[in-house]
Design a protein around this motif. Structure first.
Motif, short mmCIF file in Angstrom:
data_model
loop_
_atom_site.label_atom_id
_atom_site.label_comp_id
_atom_site.label_asym_id
_atom_site.label_seq_id
_atom_site.Cartn_x
_atom_site.Cartn_y
_atom_site.Cartn_z
N ASN A 282 0.84 -1.20 0.00
CA ASN A 282 0.00 0.00 0.00
C ASN A 282 0.88 1.26 0.00
OD1 ASN A 282 -2.03 1.85 0.24
ND2 ASN A 282 -3.05 0.80 1.95
N PRO A 283 0.73 2.12 -1.01
CA PRO A 283 1.54 3.35 -1.03
C PRO A 283 1.21 4.26 0.17
CG PRO A 283 0.35 3.06 -3.11
CD PRO A 283 -0.13 1.99 -2.18
N PHE A 284 0.01 4.11 0.71
CA PHE A 284 -0.37 4.90 1.88
C PHE A 284 0.51 4.48 3.05
CE2 PHE A 284 -2.88 5.53 5.73
CZ PHE A 284 -3.33 6.83 5.57
N GLY A 285 1.24 5.43 3.60
CA GLY A 285 2.12 5.10 4.73
C GLY A 285 3.44 4.48 4.32
N PHE A 286 3.70 4.47 3.01
CA PHE A 286 4.94 3.82 2.55
C PHE A 286 5.83 4.80 1.80
CE2 PHE A 286 7.24 1.85 -1.02
CZ PHE A 286 8.01 0.91 -0.36
N GLU A 287 7.11 4.80 2.09
CA GLU A 287 8.13 5.29 1.17
C GLU A 287 9.43 4.61 1.54
OE1 GLU A 287 8.15 9.60 1.32
OE2 GLU A 287 9.11 9.61 3.27
N TRP A 288 10.30 4.47 0.56
CA TRP A 288 11.55 3.73 0.81
C TRP A 288 12.70 4.53 0.23
CZ3 TRP A 288 11.74 -0.73 3.67
CH2 TRP A 288 13.01 -1.33 3.77
N ARG A 289 13.65 4.85 1.11
CA ARG A 289 14.82 5.61 0.65
C ARG A 289 15.81 4.64 0.01
NH1 ARG A 289 18.86 7.94 5.02
NH2 ARG A 289 19.56 5.79 4.88
N LEU A 290 16.19 4.94 -1.21
CA LEU A 290 17.10 4.05 -1.92
C LEU A 290 18.41 4.79 -2.21
CD1 LEU A 290 16.74 1.09 -2.95
CD2 LEU A 290 16.35 2.06 -5.20
N LEU A 291 19.43 4.45 -1.45
CA LEU A 291 20.73 5.11 -1.65
C LEU A 291 21.41 4.49 -2.88
CD1 LEU A 291 22.01 5.11 2.06
CD2 LEU A 291 20.92 7.00 0.82
N PRO A 292 22.41 5.18 -3.42
CA PRO A 292 23.15 4.61 -4.55
C PRO A 292 23.65 3.20 -4.19
CG PRO A 292 23.77 6.89 -4.25
CD PRO A 292 22.83 6.56 -3.13
N ASN A 293 23.54 2.31 -5.15
CA ASN A 293 23.94 0.89 -5.02
C ASN A 293 22.98 0.04 -4.19
OD1 ASN A 293 26.29 1.18 -6.53
ND2 ASN A 293 27.28 2.12 -4.77
N GLU A 294 21.89 0.61 -3.73
CA GLU A 294 20.94 -0.22 -2.99
C GLU A 294 19.87 -0.78 -3.93
OE1 GLU A 294 21.07 1.51 1.57
OE2 GLU A 294 19.42 2.14 0.28
N VAL A 295 19.24 -1.85 -3.44
CA VAL A 295 18.19 -2.51 -4.22
C VAL A 295 16.95 -2.61 -3.35
CG1 VAL A 295 17.52 -4.67 -5.36
CG2 VAL A 295 19.91 -3.95 -5.37
N PHE A 296 15.78 -2.37 -3.92
CA PHE A 296 14.53 -2.62 -3.20
C PHE A 296 13.73 -3.67 -3.97
CE2 PHE A 296 10.03 -2.10 -2.35
CZ PHE A 296 10.04 -2.21 -0.96
N SER A 297 13.28 -4.71 -3.27
CA SER A 297 12.50 -5.76 -3.93
C SER A 297 11.07 -5.73 -3.46
CB SER A 297 13.05 -7.14 -3.58
OG SER A 297 14.38 -7.24 -4.01
N SER A 298 10.16 -5.84 -4.39
CA SER A 298 8.74 -5.91 -4.02
C SER A 298 8.38 -7.34 -3.66
CB SER A 298 7.87 -5.46 -5.19
OG SER A 298 7.66 -6.56 -6.07
N PRO A 299 7.33 -7.54 -2.89
CA PRO A 299 6.82 -8.91 -2.70
C PRO A 299 6.24 -9.44 -4.01
CG PRO A 299 5.90 -7.37 -1.08
CD PRO A 299 6.55 -6.55 -2.15
N GLU A 300 5.82 -10.69 -3.96
CA GLU A 300 5.35 -11.35 -5.18
C GLU A 300 3.82 -11.31 -5.31
OE1 GLU A 300 7.10 -15.11 -6.63
OE2 GLU A 300 5.27 -16.04 -5.92
N ALA A 301 3.37 -11.06 -6.52
CA ALA A 301 1.93 -11.17 -6.82
C ALA A 301 1.73 -12.45 -7.62
CB ALA A 301 1.45 -9.98 -7.62
N VAL A 302 0.61 -13.12 -7.37
CA VAL A 302 0.31 -14.38 -8.07
C VAL A 302 -0.98 -14.18 -8.88
CG1 VAL A 302 -0.29 -16.82 -7.78
CG2 VAL A 302 1.31 -15.75 -6.20
N LEU A 303 -0.88 -14.50 -10.15
CA LEU A 303 -2.01 -14.32 -11.05
C LEU A 303 -2.46 -15.70 -11.54
CD1 LEU A 303 -3.29 -11.76 -12.30
CD2 LEU A 303 -1.63 -11.94 -14.15
#
Ligand code: GLA
Length: 748
Positions: A282-303
């Protein structure tokens, strides 16, 4: 020539078209002339051809275009795989990334791709998996925003055996500036029309996962959680069902999110009736600081795609979750029949009382004894003790190891309740670490059930709880853990993090929960975990990856459970639903239902008892003994067979019916539940499903063909009460009645 099942990813270099397919489904998209990913098709399997013609570009007034002097190419008119806002598309995007100058405009375009066998593991997060490379193919597309040098990887996995595609997204900061990710959808799927009914599983505490249905309309329809857990209110799942589809036929798309925290699932229907389905944190209440060389992974969605109606979709989810989400030895093993002391004693117990329940339980065939809340710290009520994971000596003076030993000597396995994420202010833990609470400095903290939430985003907190739990697990050689979580998060803040990282606290918390599970499972692979969150407040696929079963609801009333278990079966397998027979009058509804019906409902779950067997009559105990015998005989079929919903409590006020059929179709178990008794009732036939039409089945000594049971139906009429006389004695029907039929193949 035999046709070998295969998952394929075709790439037509000339057309820049990607086509994921297996024998059931196709998912197709291509790269546009300026590097955007345009969606072409998702549905039944198609041949590998060029589908570029499905891209329609029409000039429409009052819109904006990508290139000067061109009045056709606008992203607003195109179906996409990774939409962005602010560059001609006005719908909700997949990503929103704030740059150092405050701009959120991005332009991610195709850089490269890779096709690999199998399925890469998601780091630190639950996900579906494969055991052999041949079980799936994964396409990894890399997009790049040239201005910021940020790259995005889209991971698509298609399974060989299932009509399933999973997607997750990774953001890699290869630039020199800090980026703030404000939104990242794991899945974004543009469907060409909006001719769907939207189905969600919603409710409340003790009323979880009720089926709600409405038709899609222009605008946004969504479900979400803002509570830090997936929640009782909305389950992270929706289905889009074609108007003409029903339980057993027609087209349905199911989307589920393998995540246990705040989520958003939405369908945005635009002015041209294109439906954009999105699933993510949920973007509500979410933000993620991504410094140089960092990686952010999302969880998985199943279709999941089904052309066999909702039930077809459910069966795919069940098989996928049961075999490729649940892990470890309990995936294959029969689940033990358990007895839990919560509704039997609440906080009012001592060793003698527990032992007397356990002895009675052993006599009737129970296999596992679970000691619920109250065995630790100063936990004499729900105001104190959480966080102090050492034995409550006043109540159990000989210690937990000695009790465990005793239970084992009686002949039962032993399990304990924990609520690892919580603390009461009246506890040693709080006195020593007041700072471990999630709170906002200089503001009042808000409680739920007199308790507060530990900040599981902090490594040392999780490490400490792990150590405490290990001591107890070692001392009592636990076979089972019920991991509870009894309040949502408030006052979410962490002074250890920077001002622009406060939107990370919720997600870091969930990652901390996953880390503790992972540590425990690695050290104690034999322990069976049951997750719980005031019943079903965190019944989600993320939890199933760690805990193969979940306490479905704090509502243990058999009649209420019909709706709850029926709704839950939309995507969760029967083996994952903790279901217990409890005492009457029921503690939640005050309702009195027959013990047979309580058993007949709980059989369709991970079965157990939640009462003091010493309070049952001899007759009731004899019934309990039979129930346990029945369950042990058929639990493997019930848990591993195919589940069919036959009559819905959401559309039929008075009846519910479902059945399971073993994989080889030789055994089927049919259940029918009637809520109120009716007088002079209409004739009833139940059209069974999933049988082999060529086989002959025996039911109560009579023989029937599979074909007739499915097409003519099984006769289940009962004339119910009417005139009573010699020819028509009082029928044995009553309110809250239920019946179970066993069908066994008659070998010829
Ligand atoms: C929650 C659970 C119950 C029980 C109690 C104990 O409500 O859902 O099953 O374990 O906590 O406090």
């Amino acid at each position: 020539m035999s046709h070998r099942k295969e998952a394929r990813v075709f790439y037509q270099a000339e057309k820049k078209q990607f086509h994921l397919s297996n024998d059931k489904i196709s998912y197709i998209f291509k790269v546009s002339s300026d590097g955007k990913l345009l969606h072409l098709y998702y549905g039944k399997s198609l041949p590998n051809r060029d589908y570029s013609y499905l891209i329609e570009m029409h000039h429409r007034p009052m819109t904006t275009y990508r290139q000067e002097n061109d009045l056709l190419y606008s992203l607003e008119h195109l179906k996409q795989e990774f939409p962005e806002y602010g560059s001609t598309d006005f719908r909700h995007p997949s990503i929103s990334m704030k740059q150092e100058n405050g701009s959120k405009i991005t332009n991610f375009t195709y850089l490269k791709h890779k096709i690999v066998d199998g399925k890469p593991k998601l780091e630190n997060m639950p996900a579906t998996y494969v055991e052999e490379d041949s079980e799936s193919k994964t396409l990894i597309i890399t997009l790049k925003d040239n201005l910021t040098n940020v790259e995005v990887e889209l991971l698509y996995t298609i399974f060989t055996e299932f009509p399933v595609i999973t997607r997750s997204v990774r953001v890699l900061n290869k630039g020199t500036e800090t980026q703030i990710i404000e939104q990242l959808a794991s899945l974004s799927l543009d469907l060409p029309d909006a001719d769907y009914d939207w189905i969600q599983l919603s409710g409340a505490w003790a009323r979880e996962r009720n089926i709600k249905e409405r038709s899609l309309q222009q605008g946004i329809q969504s479900i979400e959680s803002t509570r830090g857990i997936s929640s009782h209110q909305h389950n992270p799942f929706i289905a889009l069902k074609r108007k003409q589809a029903n339980e057993h036929q027609g087209e349905v798309i199911g989307a589920s999110f393998v995540y246990s925290g705040n989520f958003l699932i939405q369908a945005e229907v635009d002015t041209w009736d294109v439906t954009r389905l999105q699933v993510g944190i949920n973007p509500f209440g979410f933000e993620w600081r991504l410094l140089p060389n960092e990686v952010f992974s999302s969880p998985e969605a199943v279709l999941v795609y089904s052309d066999q109606g909702l039930n077809g979709m459910s069966q795919t989810f069940h098989q996928l979750f049961r075999t490729r989400l649940v892990r470890g030895e309990w995936r294959e093993k029969n689940r033990p029949v358990l007895i839990n002391n919560w509704e039997a004693t609440y906080f009012d117990f001592n060793e003698d009382k527990l032992v007397s329940i356990a002895e009675k339980a052993r006599d009737v065939g129970v296999e596992l004894f679970v000691l619920d809340d109250g065995w630790f710290g100063e936990r004499n009520n729900d105001h104190a003790g959480l966080g102090d994971w050492f034995v409550n000596e006043k109540r159990l003076p000989k210690g937990i190891g000695s009790l465990a030993e005793k239970i084992r000597s009686i002949g039962l396995k032993f399990g304990l309740w924990f609520e690892p994420e919580m603390v009461n202010k009246d506890s040693q833990l709080y006195k020593e670490h007041p700072d471990w609470l999630i709170h906002t400095p200089n503001r009042k903290e808000h409680h739920g059930r007199n308790q507060f939430v530990l900040n599981f985003g902090v490594e040392e907190v999780v490490d400490y709880i792990f150590e405490q739990m290990c001591k107890i697990i070692d001392e009592s050689k636990l076979d089972y853990i019920k991991w509870d979580m009894n309040r949502p998060l408030t006052d979410v803040f962490d002074h250890r993090l920077d001002f622009n990282q406060q939107g990370e606290v919720f997600h870091r918390y969930v990652l901390g929960v996953y880390r503790l599970y992972e540590l425990l499972i690695a050290k104690y692979p034999h322990v069976l975990f049951e997750s719980c969150s005031s019943g079903g407040g965190r019944f989600d696929p993320g939890m199933l990856y760690y805990a193969p079963q979940t306490w479905t609801s704090d509502d243990s009333d058999a009649i209420e459970r019909l709706k709850i278990q029926y709704g839950t079966s939309m995507l969760y397998p029967v083996s994952s639903m903790g279901a217990h027979v409890s005492i009457v009058p029921n503690h939640q509804t005050n309702r009195i239902t027959p013990i047979e019906t309580r058993g007949n409902v709980a059989f369709f779950g991970a079965f157990g008892y939640e009462l003091d067997l010493n309070k049952l009559s001899e007759n009731e105990l004899a019934i309990v003994k039979e129930q346990i015998k029945f369950y042990k005989k058929y639990r493997s079929e019930i848990h591993n067979g195919l589940f069919y919903r036959l009559r819905s409590p959401f559309t039929n006020d008075n009846e519910t019916s479902w059945m399971v059929v073993s994989k080889d179709q030789k055994i089927a178990i049919v259940a029918h539940y009637k809520i109120l008794n009716e007088v002079n009732r209409s004739y009833q036939r139940l059209e069974l499903k999933g049988l082999n039409k060529e086989m002959t089945y025996r039911i109560d000594g009579q023989l029937y063909s599979g074909a007739e049971l499915m097409h003519a139906g099984m006769v289940i009429s009962d004339a119910s009460s009417g005139q009573i006389n010699e020819q028509n004695p009082r029928p044995e029907t009553h309110d809250f009645d239920s019946r179970i039929w066993i069908l066994t193949q008659e070998e010829r």
